[in-house]
Design a protein around this motif. Structure first.
Motif, PDB file in Angstrom:
ATOM      1  N   ASP A  15      14.016   1.285   4.774  1.00  0.00           N
ATOM      2  CA  ASP A  15      12.297   2.167   4.968  1.00  0.00           C
ATOM      3  C   ASP A  15      11.492   1.150   4.701  1.00  0.00           C
ATOM      4  O   ASP A  15      10.650   1.085   4.669  1.00  0.00           O
ATOM      5  CB  ASP A  15      12.850   3.235   3.840  1.00  0.00           C
ATOM      6  N   VAL A  16      12.164   0.225   3.448  1.00  0.00           N
ATOM      7  CA  VAL A  16      10.783  -1.481   3.113  1.00  0.00           C
ATOM      8  C   VAL A  16      10.939  -2.240   3.455  1.00  0.00           C
ATOM      9  O   VAL A  16      10.536  -3.081   3.422  1.00  0.00           O
ATOM     10  CB  VAL A  16      10.446  -0.761   1.501  1.00  0.00           C
ATOM     11  N   VAL A  17      12.274  -2.512   3.741  1.00  0.00           N
ATOM     12  CA  VAL A  17      12.750  -4.292   4.249  1.00  0.00           C
ATOM     13  C   VAL A  17      13.022  -4.069   6.260  1.00  0.00           C
ATOM     14  O   VAL A  17      13.912  -3.590   6.453  1.00  0.00           O
ATOM     15  CB  VAL A  17      14.058  -4.363   3.204  1.00  0.00           C
ATOM     16  N   ASP A  18      12.145  -4.756   6.645  1.00  0.00           N
ATOM     17  CA  ASP A  18      11.895  -4.803   7.914  1.00  0.00           C
ATOM     18  C   ASP A  18      12.764  -5.890   7.973  1.00  0.00           C
ATOM     19  O   ASP A  18      12.926  -7.102   7.642  1.00  0.00           O
ATOM     20  CB  ASP A  18      10.354  -5.075   9.132  1.00  0.00           C
ATOM     21  N   PRO A  19      13.198  -6.293   9.441  1.00  0.00           N
ATOM     22  CA  PRO A  19      14.566  -7.475  10.278  1.00  0.00           C
ATOM     23  C   PRO A  19      13.876  -9.267   9.523  1.00  0.00           C
ATOM     24  O   PRO A  19      14.687  -9.623   9.325  1.00  0.00           O
ATOM     25  CB  PRO A  19      14.360  -7.059  11.246  1.00  0.00           C
ATOM     26  N   GLN A  20      12.333  -8.954  10.045  1.00  0.00           N
ATOM     27  CA  GLN A  20      12.137 -10.294   9.510  1.00  0.00           C
ATOM     28  C   GLN A  20      12.279 -11.078   8.301  1.00  0.00           C
ATOM     29  O   GLN A  20      12.715 -12.037   8.341  1.00  0.00           O
ATOM     30  CB  GLN A  20      11.076 -10.509  10.362  1.00  0.00           C
ATOM     31  N   THR A  21      11.720 -10.141   7.335  1.00  0.00           N
ATOM     32  CA  THR A  21      12.281 -10.088   5.964  1.00  0.00           C
ATOM     33  C   THR A  21      13.336 -10.582   5.479  1.00  0.00           C
ATOM     34  O   THR A  21      13.662 -10.821   4.224  1.00  0.00           O
ATOM     35  CB  THR A  21      11.497  -9.234   5.326  1.00  0.00           C
ATOM     36  N   ARG A  22      14.468  -9.332   6.149  1.00  0.00           N
ATOM     37  CA  ARG A  22      15.525  -9.451   5.110  1.00  0.00           C
ATOM     38  C   ARG A  22      16.485 -11.052   5.982  1.00  0.00           C
ATOM     39  O   ARG A  22      16.606 -11.244   4.989  1.00  0.00           O
ATOM     40  CB  ARG A  22      16.618  -8.957   6.545  1.00  0.00           C
ATOM     41  N   ARG A  23      16.225 -11.361   6.885  1.00  0.00           N
ATOM     42  CA  ARG A  23      15.871 -13.253   7.109  1.00  0.00           C
ATOM     43  C   ARG A  23      15.014 -13.637   6.555  1.00  0.00           C
ATOM     44  O   ARG A  23      15.708 -14.710   6.350  1.00  0.00           O
ATOM     45  CB  ARG A  23      15.475 -13.510   8.704  1.00  0.00           C
ATOM     46  N   LEU A  24      13.927 -13.873   5.631  1.00  0.00           N
ATOM     47  CA  LEU A  24      13.341 -14.740   5.376  1.00  0.00           C
ATOM     48  C   LEU A  24      14.173 -14.878   3.778  1.00  0.00           C
ATOM     49  O   LEU A  24      14.527 -15.284   3.459  1.00  0.00           O
ATOM     50  CB  LEU A  24      11.909 -14.120   4.676  1.00  0.00           C
ATOM     51  N   SER A 113       3.435  -6.043  -6.923  1.00  0.00           N
ATOM     52  CA  SER A 113       3.109  -4.505  -5.852  1.00  0.00           C
ATOM     53  C   SER A 113       2.922  -4.111  -4.835  1.00  0.00           C
ATOM     54  O   SER A 113       1.273  -5.063  -4.690  1.00  0.00           O
ATOM     55  CB  SER A 113       2.420  -3.220  -6.890  1.00  0.00           C
ATOM     56  N   ALA A 114       3.245  -3.691  -4.003  1.00  0.00           N
ATOM     57  CA  ALA A 114       2.579  -3.854  -2.522  1.00  0.00           C
ATOM     58  C   ALA A 114       1.764  -2.436  -2.107  1.00  0.00           C
ATOM     59  O   ALA A 114       0.987  -1.547  -1.490  1.00  0.00           O
ATOM     60  CB  ALA A 114       3.762  -2.756  -1.503  1.00  0.00           C
ATOM     61  N   GLY A 115       0.650  -1.997  -3.561  1.00  0.00           N
ATOM     62  CA  GLY A 115       0.240  -1.107  -3.072  1.00  0.00           C
ATOM     63  C   GLY A 115      -0.969  -1.121  -2.565  1.00  0.00           C
ATOM     64  O   GLY A 115      -1.453   0.190  -1.788  1.00  0.00           O
ATOM     65  N   PRO A 116      -2.104  -2.858  -2.690  1.00  0.00           N
ATOM     66  CA  PRO A 116      -3.350  -3.146  -1.533  1.00  0.00           C
ATOM     67  C   PRO A 116      -2.416  -2.678  -0.147  1.00  0.00           C
ATOM     68  O   PRO A 116      -3.460  -2.469   0.909  1.00  0.00           O
ATOM     69  CB  PRO A 116      -3.570  -4.249  -1.579  1.00  0.00           C
ATOM     70  N   ARG A 117      -1.082  -2.381   0.466  1.00  0.00           N
ATOM     71  CA  ARG A 117      -0.813  -2.983   1.433  1.00  0.00           C
ATOM     72  C   ARG A 117      -0.708  -0.980   2.159  1.00  0.00           C
ATOM     73  O   ARG A 117      -1.194  -0.596   2.460  1.00  0.00           O
ATOM     74  CB  ARG A 117       0.751  -3.031   1.680  1.00  0.00           C
ATOM     75  N   ILE A 118       0.146   0.355   0.975  1.00  0.00           N
ATOM     76  CA  ILE A 118      -0.418   1.272   1.418  1.00  0.00           C
ATOM     77  C   ILE A 118      -1.302   1.979   1.671  1.00  0.00           C
ATOM     78  O   ILE A 118      -2.327   2.951   1.189  1.00  0.00           O
ATOM     79  CB  ILE A 118       0.380   2.043   0.253  1.00  0.00           C
ATOM     80  N   ALA A 119      -2.821   0.640   0.759  1.00  0.00           N
ATOM     81  CA  ALA A 119      -4.040   1.759   0.968  1.00  0.00           C
ATOM     82  C   ALA A 119      -4.612   0.948   1.571  1.00  0.00           C
ATOM     83  O   ALA A 119      -5.915   3.080   2.687  1.00  0.00           O
ATOM     84  CB  ALA A 119      -5.184   0.172  -0.312  1.00  0.00           C
ATOM     85  N   TRP A 120      -4.476   0.342   2.695  1.00  0.00           N
ATOM     86  CA  TRP A 120      -4.646   0.471   4.145  1.00  0.00           C
ATOM     87  C   TRP A 120      -4.484   2.141   4.887  1.00  0.00           C
ATOM     88  O   TRP A 120      -5.484   1.896   5.517  1.00  0.00           O
ATOM     89  CB  TRP A 120      -4.028  -0.489   4.555  1.00  0.00           C
ATOM     90  N   SER A 121      -2.747   2.741   4.654  1.00  0.00           N
ATOM     91  CA  SER A 121      -2.639   3.472   5.585  1.00  0.00           C
ATOM     92  C   SER A 121      -3.736   4.559   4.849  1.00  0.00           C
ATOM     93  O   SER A 121      -4.327   5.954   5.550  1.00  0.00           O
ATOM     94  CB  SER A 121      -1.006   3.772   4.857  1.00  0.00           C
ATOM     95  N   VAL A 122      -3.870   4.380   3.128  1.00  0.00           N
ATOM     96  CA  VAL A 122      -4.787   5.500   2.320  1.00  0.00           C
ATOM     97  C   VAL A 122      -5.975   5.537   3.299  1.00  0.00           C
ATOM     98  O   VAL A 122      -6.796   6.622   3.427  1.00  0.00           O
ATOM     99  CB  VAL A 122      -4.671   5.459   1.165  1.00  0.00           C
ATOM    100  N   THR A 303       3.498   5.731   6.225  1.00  0.00           N
ATOM    101  CA  THR A 303       3.263   5.747   7.886  1.00  0.00           C
ATOM    102  C   THR A 303       4.233   4.920   7.493  1.00  0.00           C
ATOM    103  O   THR A 303       5.041   3.907   7.053  1.00  0.00           O
ATOM    104  CB  THR A 303       1.986   4.763   7.916  1.00  0.00           C
ATOM    105  N   ALA A 304       4.963   5.162   9.123  1.00  0.00           N
ATOM    106  CA  ALA A 304       6.596   4.208   9.633  1.00  0.00           C
ATOM    107  C   ALA A 304       5.981   2.715   9.829  1.00  0.00           C
ATOM    108  O   ALA A 304       7.032   1.829   8.906  1.00  0.00           O
ATOM    109  CB  ALA A 304       6.534   4.946  10.940  1.00  0.00           C
ATOM    110  N   GLU A 305       4.558   1.893  10.271  1.00  0.00           N
ATOM    111  CA  GLU A 305       4.894   0.994   9.719  1.00  0.00           C
ATOM    112  C   GLU A 305       4.899   0.942   8.480  1.00  0.00           C
ATOM    113  O   GLU A 305       4.891  -1.228   8.042  1.00  0.00           O
ATOM    114  CB  GLU A 305       3.879   0.188  10.754  1.00  0.00           C
ATOM    115  N   GLY A 306       3.355   0.949   7.931  1.00  0.00           N
ATOM    116  CA  GLY A 306       2.970   0.579   6.690  1.00  0.00           C
ATOM    117  C   GLY A 306       4.202   0.338   5.110  1.00  0.00           C
ATOM    118  O   GLY A 306       4.637  -0.305   4.238  1.00  0.00           O
ATOM    119  N   HIS A 307       5.483   1.477   5.648  1.00  0.00           N
ATOM    120  CA  HIS A 307       6.471   1.591   4.501  1.00  0.00           C
ATOM    121  C   HIS A 307       7.420   0.607   5.163  1.00  0.00           C
ATOM    122  O   HIS A 307       8.216   0.010   3.955  1.00  0.00           O
ATOM    123  CB  HIS A 307       6.961   2.720   5.144  1.00  0.00           C
TER     124      HIS A 307
END
Length: 341
Positions: A15-24, A113-122, A303-307
């Protein structure tokens, strides 16, 4: 190579880790992932299972960085008892107040904290709610569905150029302020911690709570702290202009919910509520049928993209901090702990 423990179940990881982040993660860390056997129970509809608290000590043993999210148990001080605990906690979710004890901040542990990223969705949610209610879309939708057509003598309104009262200058408010830029609004912000210099940077004007509430659009962006509980009282709600639109996507206790609903049911005010006191709410049919009320289940930041971007968002700042000590936007400032969400 530093060691990182991902303290959430595989379902939450998806839900929260995309493939690019897994590679990183694999490139920069020795990663310990929790497995299905570490779950506290079965998943429920729309909610991945939580991590078993008893699995935390073994998963976190020897880790330099803890990557956490929703479903991570509260991290006890015992993880740092021997003086060699993790140097970093990176939370791929919002508030960390229920995750850690602030005492660890005083021990030199860096928290992100990823709060600032969630803030954009809000912020997007608040803008959408403003436009939806300003144009009276629920009422027109209802008319069409019941065989009607245009509503004689009834029109929606524009957001462009309107005064918007913003209660709290938090990260969600700042995201909304950015999104409102093309509309040329008069942005009146009430926040006792907002300095004149910062207001100038944001392109807003500081004002009193009373003035902010004298706006056709009012949106609430405050943390749930003792000072904000009940701050939008029945008296203040009664002073809102007729036909004002109020949006609460922050915390339910910030507003006298029943007082607001009383005014909504008379048709005097419009409201969009994503948070409640208590949650989930229990509304009768008169509330649920109100055409001037939008209700959503605490999903403004969901949101899907945000998570899927959350782990990558905090990880970018963690790597900068490990490499050169830089504090990125997701760094949790110990000095602001008391007023944080």
């Amino acid at each position: 190579m530093p060691r990182l423990a991902a303290l959430f179940t595989p379902e939450r990881a998806a839900d929260v880790v995309d493939p690019q982040t897994r590679r990183l993660l694999d490139d920069r860390f020795e990663v310990v992932w929790a497995g299905p056997e570490h779950a506290a129970g079965a998943a429920s509809p729309g909610r991945p299972p939580a991590l078993d608290p008893q699995a935390v000590p073994s998963l976190a043993a020897g880790a330099d960085v803890l990557l956490t999210s929703w479903g991570t148990p509260r991290l006890g001080e015992e993880l740092w008892a021997d003086g060699n605990g993790p140097r970093v906690v990176a939370h791929a979710a919002g508030s960390v107040k229920n995750l850690i004890d602030p005492v660890i901040l005083g021990q030199g542990v860096a928290v992100f904290s990823a709060g600032p990223r969630i803030a954009w969705s809000v912020g997007e949610y608040c803008l959408a709610a403003m436009l939806t209610l300003a144009r009276r879309l629920p009422r027109f939708d209802h008319a069409i569905r019941h065989g009607g057509w245009k509503q004689s003598g009834f029109r929606g309104h524009e957001l462009t150029g309107a005064k918007v009262g913003i209660i709290g200058a938090s990260s969600t408010a700042r995201a909304l302020i950015s999104l409102l830029t093309p509309f040329g609004c008069d942005l009146a912000v009430y926040d006792p911690y907002l300095t004149a210099e910062r207001a100038n940077q944001l392109g807003v004007r500081r004002t009193s709570l009373a003035d902010a509430l004298q706006s056709p659009f009012v949106t609430i962006h405050v943390p749930n702290v003792p000072e904000t509980q009940g701050m939008i009282s029945r008296r203040l709600i009664g002073q809102l202009p007729d036909d004002a639109i109020l949006i609460n996507s922050s915390r339910g206790p910030a507003i006298d919910q029943q007082a607001l609903l009383d005014h909504v049911l008379t048709g005097r005010l419009y409201a969009a509520l994503d948070v409640y006191d208590p949650e989930p709410p229990s509304f009768d049919v008169s509330v649920l049928g109100a055409p001037n009320l939008l209700v959503t289940p605490h999903i403004a930041g969901d949101t899907a993209e945000g998570h899927l971007a959350l782990a990558g968002y905090v990880l970018a700042d963690v790597l900068r901090w490990l490499d050169d000590g830089a504090r990125g936007p997701s760094f949790v400032d110990p000095a602001a702990w008391s007023i944080a969400a």
